[in-house]
Scaffold this active site. Structure first.
Site, PDB file in Angstrom:
ATOM      1  N   GLU A 500       0.826  -1.227   0.000  1.00 21.90           N
ATOM      2  CA  GLU A 500       0.000   0.000   0.000  1.00 21.90           C
ATOM      3  C   GLU A 500       0.854   1.269   0.000  1.00 21.90           C
ATOM      4  OE1 GLU A 500      -3.317   0.093   2.692  1.00 21.90           O
ATOM      5  OE2 GLU A 500      -4.243  -1.635   1.731  1.00 21.90           O
TER       6      GLU A 500
HETATM    7  C1  LIG Z   1       3.290  -9.507   0.591  1.00 23.96           C
HETATM    8  C2  LIG Z   1       2.816  -8.550  -0.442  1.00 23.96           C
HETATM    9  C3  LIG Z   1       1.453  -8.423  -0.703  1.00 23.96           C
HETATM   10  C4  LIG Z   1       1.011  -7.586  -1.726  1.00 23.96           C
HETATM   11  N1  LIG Z   1      -0.319  -7.570  -2.051  1.00 23.96           N
HETATM   12  C5  LIG Z   1      -0.700  -6.915  -3.197  1.00 23.96           C
HETATM   13  C6  LIG Z   1      -2.034  -7.040  -3.691  1.00 23.96           C
HETATM   14  O1  LIG Z   1      -2.870  -7.691  -3.094  1.00 23.96           O
HETATM   15  N2  LIG Z   1      -2.339  -6.420  -4.849  1.00 23.96           N
HETATM   16  C7  LIG Z   1      -1.435  -5.681  -5.550  1.00 23.96           C
HETATM   17  O2  LIG Z   1      -1.761  -5.166  -6.587  1.00 23.96           O
HETATM   18  N3  LIG Z   1      -0.158  -5.531  -5.095  1.00 23.96           N
HETATM   19  C8  LIG Z   1       0.229  -6.142  -3.954  1.00 23.96           C
HETATM   20  N4  LIG Z   1       1.523  -6.010  -3.491  1.00 23.96           N
HETATM   21  C9  LIG Z   1       2.443  -5.175  -4.226  1.00 23.96           C
HETATM   22  C10 LIG Z   1       2.906  -3.952  -3.453  1.00 23.96           C
HETATM   23  O3  LIG Z   1       1.913  -2.977  -3.456  1.00 23.96           O
HETATM   24  C11 LIG Z   1       4.221  -3.506  -4.078  1.00 23.96           C
HETATM   25  O4  LIG Z   1       5.182  -4.419  -3.639  1.00 23.96           O
HETATM   26  C12 LIG Z   1       4.601  -2.115  -3.747  1.00 23.96           C
HETATM   27  O5  LIG Z   1       3.777  -1.232  -4.422  1.00 23.96           O
HETATM   28  C13 LIG Z   1       6.046  -1.795  -4.076  1.00 23.96           C
HETATM   29  O6  LIG Z   1       6.392  -2.208  -5.362  1.00 23.96           O
HETATM   30  P1  LIG Z   1       7.724  -3.076  -5.591  1.00 23.96           P
HETATM   31  O7  LIG Z   1       7.718  -4.167  -4.598  1.00 23.96           O
HETATM   32  O8  LIG Z   1       7.776  -3.430  -7.018  1.00 23.96           O
HETATM   33  O9  LIG Z   1       8.899  -2.105  -5.211  1.00 23.96           O
HETATM   34  P2  LIG Z   1       9.601  -0.939  -6.143  1.00 23.96           P
HETATM   35  O10 LIG Z   1       8.508  -0.210  -6.813  1.00 23.96           O
HETATM   36  O11 LIG Z   1      10.580  -1.665  -6.996  1.00 23.96           O
HETATM   37  O12 LIG Z   1      10.252  -0.064  -5.080  1.00 23.96           O
HETATM   38  C14 LIG Z   1      11.514  -0.368  -4.485  1.00 23.96           C
HETATM   39  C15 LIG Z   1      11.904   0.738  -3.505  1.00 23.96           C
HETATM   40  O13 LIG Z   1      11.993   1.988  -4.181  1.00 23.96           O
HETATM   41  C16 LIG Z   1      11.233   2.961  -3.501  1.00 23.96           C
HETATM   42  N5  LIG Z   1      10.698   3.916  -4.471  1.00 23.96           N
HETATM   43  C17 LIG Z   1      10.058   3.676  -5.622  1.00 23.96           C
HETATM   44  N6  LIG Z   1       9.729   4.836  -6.220  1.00 23.96           N
HETATM   45  C18 LIG Z   1      10.162   5.826  -5.419  1.00 23.96           C
HETATM   46  C19 LIG Z   1      10.126   7.246  -5.483  1.00 23.96           C
HETATM   47  N7  LIG Z   1       9.576   7.906  -6.497  1.00 23.96           N
HETATM   48  N8  LIG Z   1      10.704   7.936  -4.481  1.00 23.96           N
HETATM   49  C20 LIG Z   1      11.283   7.301  -3.448  1.00 23.96           C
HETATM   50  N9  LIG Z   1      11.332   5.983  -3.335  1.00 23.96           N
HETATM   51  C21 LIG Z   1      10.785   5.241  -4.300  1.00 23.96           C
HETATM   52  C22 LIG Z   1      10.131   2.195  -2.811  1.00 23.96           C
HETATM   53  O14 LIG Z   1       9.656   2.930  -1.689  1.00 23.96           O
HETATM   54  C23 LIG Z   1      10.852   0.938  -2.406  1.00 23.96           C
HETATM   55  O15 LIG Z   1      11.511   1.172  -1.195  1.00 23.96           O
HETATM   56  C24 LIG Z   1       1.964  -6.830  -2.457  1.00 23.96           C
HETATM   57  C25 LIG Z   1       3.314  -6.922  -2.162  1.00 23.96           C
HETATM   58  C26 LIG Z   1       3.755  -7.783  -1.183  1.00 23.96           C
HETATM   59  C27 LIG Z   1       5.220  -7.894  -0.931  1.00 23.96           C
END
Ligand SMILES: Cc1cc2nc3c(=O)[nH]c(=O)nc-3n(C[C@H](O)[C@H](O)[C@H](O)COP(=O)(O)OP(=O)(O)OC[C@H]3O[C@@H](n4cnc5c(N)ncnc54)[C@H](O)[C@@H]3O)c2cc1C
Length: 822
Positions: A500
């Protein structure tokens, strides 16, 4: 002359402090100039020149049409050139939700009376009965080791209980067969479950947060609502919501998943539909879902729906048994065994009716998601984090009293006490924030910025608490098994940090970024005037917003300076505030004025670049957050007024003020315009930095609350599941009570050993020896024996066969889910 200078400065400071309108300033300057020209004996020419100049400037400032022509229209033209264009998704994210107490904090003069007048949120009798009945029962049914290790899923009877009792339909109104709970009740249920089983909590949390039910409630057609909501409420459908794609996580608006509007055959008829291709991952409940909420970008190359080709992000409800939907495989998120996995589809044909809200809502998915997230983010993760913190407070306090080293319960050792006091105080502030934010949602708010603050800070504090708790537990927290009550929580903490809106992004991009536009009293008005209005309308609106904005900056700068010089002595305190915490209102008001001034000067100095300067905007967000957390803490205390809780309030508010001060200090140290930084420092901290970290004595009082059975500890952990059985935490509760009851006996034994009356030889039963010598009674000995037996159970950790029983289990029933998942 000195009197005149002092009187002039005082008059101008007063005008600025009270935010006097421009006419008052004109009169004051006019009076000063008249007096000066009288006493200075100016000649007629000088007097006339001065008068003409004054009247000219006064006319420009006071006659709106003239002011616009000479000043604001020019500023508007420049502003329009430098204001970056916003994408549609950025605009929808900014517009989502509402502002509430964040607007007060941004204003520089929070209206405390308004906050205290908000009725303390309360559960209805029905909601309380649900918590005391089905929720208590569900908690008792959950054995975390069995779920997490042996079954790697909730047992079927637990799933059935969740469905039968309506846990999956807490947010669905009663008319559709749901429980129709308030946000506070929803939060209380998730919190209690989180203190017992993360898998149960998450499985209940997800259908009640951003997903099919919530989207249907807000945007669904009547047909969609009538069909799906009763089925979701009764657990006949298991929903999930799929947004995240391997290429688009945080930047979710850039999902490459797409649908193409086309004609196709559906149930034997030719209908207008879409061919959708997607690849999603991390989807919670995905592997067991029957109803997939799917987000994708919809294109209409043949213009079958209108004249636009790229319609934008669209949300549809897809039954998972639709041919072409690939679903069912699982991820293993840090050994959290809630259902989570990928799903995909290629050119899957689905009718347009599957779009949530029908074809009118094609392309409106991002607006729908942002709208729901604004409120939803306030509940799930903040709440489960508070649940975690409450469990940590209760269990760690108990363990620190039961576990002794150096002949002393470890909780009485100052180093441990420091960590324990921190856990207790954080828990109080977190719960206060949970209640205030859920209360705001129940008042009809969708507090986009405050929910982001709650999400970020509750999950981060949970991380601090679990780190402290792990340190206090030592090896006991590390060796996993049925006797370890915190290791899994520690392992899973990053999940809440990531979902989220991952925390780094939430802190550095959303809290201040969105707050500065939404919660600021004038910025959004100026932007709208510049980008969305034209002609006279734009000119009038921009003029009004800009002149008010300038007055706002002058007022806040002056207030920050005066509060700084007087140690906030004149800052407002709400009517009827508790005297013991009255000074904190003054300090937060001072902080609010300083923050509002700093925020405006930062925006002026850095403009659009501030968005990219995430280190600066993250720290500005920290200041806003600390004020919100402190406000929630003060409000909680006022709603309860229990003096025993004062140490927790004092520690937390002082900590928040100190953290805010550190954040401001870092902004100023790294401010790109050094002269401005110096000016800001003189204005905000004219007598140096005022706030100090919480005192050790306060920390001790907080730790004592966690270490002592009684009303304060029960209040601090209120709403959690308190185990009564003989599982590890049930034994811990009993051992804790027994340890305290036996303290006088322990003391007698210690003295007897010290005086040499009994010899504590290795393996000796010193209780028995003491009883035999008449130093304690038989009853005391039996009480002491029971305590020792419980203590030994508490400090026990689990061990396993060399191969962790893998060979013995391979054919056994329990391994099937594991094998299937692999
Ligand atoms: C256990 C689990 C359950 C989940 N459940 C759902 C679900 O039900 N439905 C769904 O759709 N998704 C779900 N997600 C997805 C979740 O919302 C994403 O993991 C999340 O949005 C982050 O994306 P990412 O993991 O690809 O990280 P990335 O987008 O690759 O981010 C990596 C890091 O970079 C940072 N970052 C990225 N952009 C910026 C910026 N502009 N400025 C500063 N920092 C930044 C982030 O804060 C993070 O620390 C789930 C994820 C997990 C792990």
């Amino acid at each position: 002359m000195i009197t005149l200078i002092v009187a002039t400065i005082a008059a101008f400071l007063l005008l600025a402090y009270f935010g006097a309108p421009v006419l008052w300033w004109t009169i004051a300057v006019g009076a000063l100039l008249s007096y000066l020209s009288l006493i200075a004996g100016f000649g007629a020419v000088t007097k006339t020149t001065l008068a003409i100049l004054f009247l000219g400037v006064a006319a420009v400032l006071n006659i709106p049409a003239l002011r616009r022509a000479v000043f604001t229209d020019r500023v508007l033209a420049v502003y329009r050139r430098i204001l970056p264009d916003m994408s549609q998704t950025e605009k929808e994210a900014i517009d989502a939700g509402t502002v509430w107490w964040d607007a007060d904090l941004f204003s520089g003069r929070p209206d405390w009376d308004k906050l205290l007048a908000v009725r303390a949120p309360r559960l209805s009798a029905e909601e309380q009965a649900f918590l005391d009945g089905p929720v208590e029962e569900l908690c008792a049914m959950c054995n975390d080791w069995e779920i997490a290790h042996e079954l790697q899923d909730l047992p079927p009877h637990v799933w059935q209980f969740i469905k039968d009792k309506g846990f999956l339909g807490m947010i669905i109104p009663k008319q559709y067969g749901g429980l129709g709970f308030s946000a506070l009740a929803h939060s209380a249920v998730v919190m209690k479950l989180s203190t017992r089983s993360s898998a149960a909590a998450i499985s209940v949390m997800v259908p009640n947060s951003l997903g099919p039910a919530e989207l249907l409630l807000h945007y669904g057609t009547d047909e969609q609502k009538d069909y799906y909501l009763p089925r979701l409420a009764k657990g006949l459908e298991i929903p999930c919501f799929a947004l995240t794609n391997p290429e688009a996580g945080s930047d979710a608006a850039s999902i490459p998943d797409y649908g193409v509007v086309c004609k196709g055959t559906w149930q034997g008829k030719e209908v207008l539909g879409m061919r959708v291709t997607w690849d999603k991952r991390y989807i919670t409940l995905g592997p067991v879902a029957t109803l997939l909420g799917l987000a994708f970008r919809l294109y209409d190359p043949e213009r079958l729906l209108g004249d636009k080709e790229d319609l934008g992000i669209t949300c549809a409800l897809v039954p998972t048994n639709t041919p072409g939907v690939n679903i069912g495989r699982r991820h293993l998120p840090l050994h959290g065994v809630f259902q989570n996995g990928p799903n995909s589809g290629k050119d899957v044909f689905m009718p347009l009716d599957w779009i949530i809200g029908g074809r009118d809502y094609a392309g409106k998915g991002w607006m729908m998601l942002m709208g729901c997230l604004a409120a939803g983010r306030a509940i799930s993760l903040p709440t489960s984090s508070v649940g975690g913190a409450k469990a940590l407070t209760r269990f760690t306090g108990a363990y620190a009293r039961v576990r002794s080293q150096f002949k002393t319960p470890i909780g009485k050792l100052e180093g441990v006490e420091e960590a324990l006091g921190r856990i207790a105080a954080h828990t109080y502030m977190m719960d206060a924030t949970r209640i205030m934010t859920a209360g705001a949602v129940d008042l009809g708010e969708k507090p986009a910025v405050l929910s982001a603050i709650a999400k970020y800070h509750m999950t981060e504090r949970a991380r601090t608490c679990v780190n402290d708790a792990m340190d206090i537990h030592g090896g006991k927290g590390i060796c996993l098994g049925p006797n370890n009550w915190i290791g899994r929580g520690y392992e899973m903490t990053p999940i809440a940090i990531t979902v989220e809106g991952a925390n780094i992004l939430t802190r550095t991009l959303i809290i201040f970024g969105q707050g500065a536009i939404r919660a600021h009293p004038y910025v959004l008005r100026e932007m709208r005037a510049a980008k969305e209005m034209t002609g006279a309308e734009a000119s009038r609106e921009f003029d009004d917003a800009l002149t008010s904005h300038i007055g706002h900056v002058i007022r806040n700068g002056t207030r920050a300076l005066i509060y700084g010089l007087t140690h906030a002595a004149f800052a407002p305190v709400p009517r009827g505030a508790s005297p013991e915490i009255a000074h904190y209102y003054r300090h937060v008001s001072r902080l609010s004025a300083a923050f509002a001034f700093l925020a405006d000067v930062s925006m002026l100095a850095m403009g659009g670049a501030l968005k990219r300067k995430e280190k600066i905007s993250g720290r500005l967000g920290d200041v806003l957050s600390m004020m919100y957390l402190a406000s929630a803490t003060l409000k909680r205390y006022e709603d309860q007024r229990i003096k025993e809780d004062l140490p927790l309030v004092r520690w937390s508010v002082r900590d928040a003020l100190y953290n805010a001060q550190q954040a401001i200090d870092m902004v100023l140290s790294n401010f790109p315009v050094k002269a401005l930084a110096t000016f800001l420092r003189w204005t905000i901290f004219p007598l140096g930095t005022p706030w100090r970290p919480p005192l050790d004595s306060r920390n001790r009082e907080c730790a004592q609350i966690a270490l002592t059975p009684g009303a304060a500890r029960d209040r601090l952990t209120a709403g959690m599941y308190v185990p009564k059985g003989d599982d590890a935490t049930g034994i811990l509760e009993k051992a804790f009570v027994a340890a305290i009851a036996c303290e006088p006996i322990d003391e007698k034994l210690r003295k007897a050993v010290k005086k040499g009356k009994i010899v504590a030889a290795p393996g000796a039963d010193i209780g028995l020896l003491a009883m035999e010598k008449g130093l304690i009674t038989a009853e005391e000995y039996s009480q002491w024996q029971r305590k020792e037996a419980l203590r030994k159970q508490v400090i026990k950790v689990d061990d396993f066969p060399q191969d962790f029983g893998r060979s013995a289990l391979l054919d056994a029933e329990q391994t099937r889910p594991l094998v299937r998942a692999a």
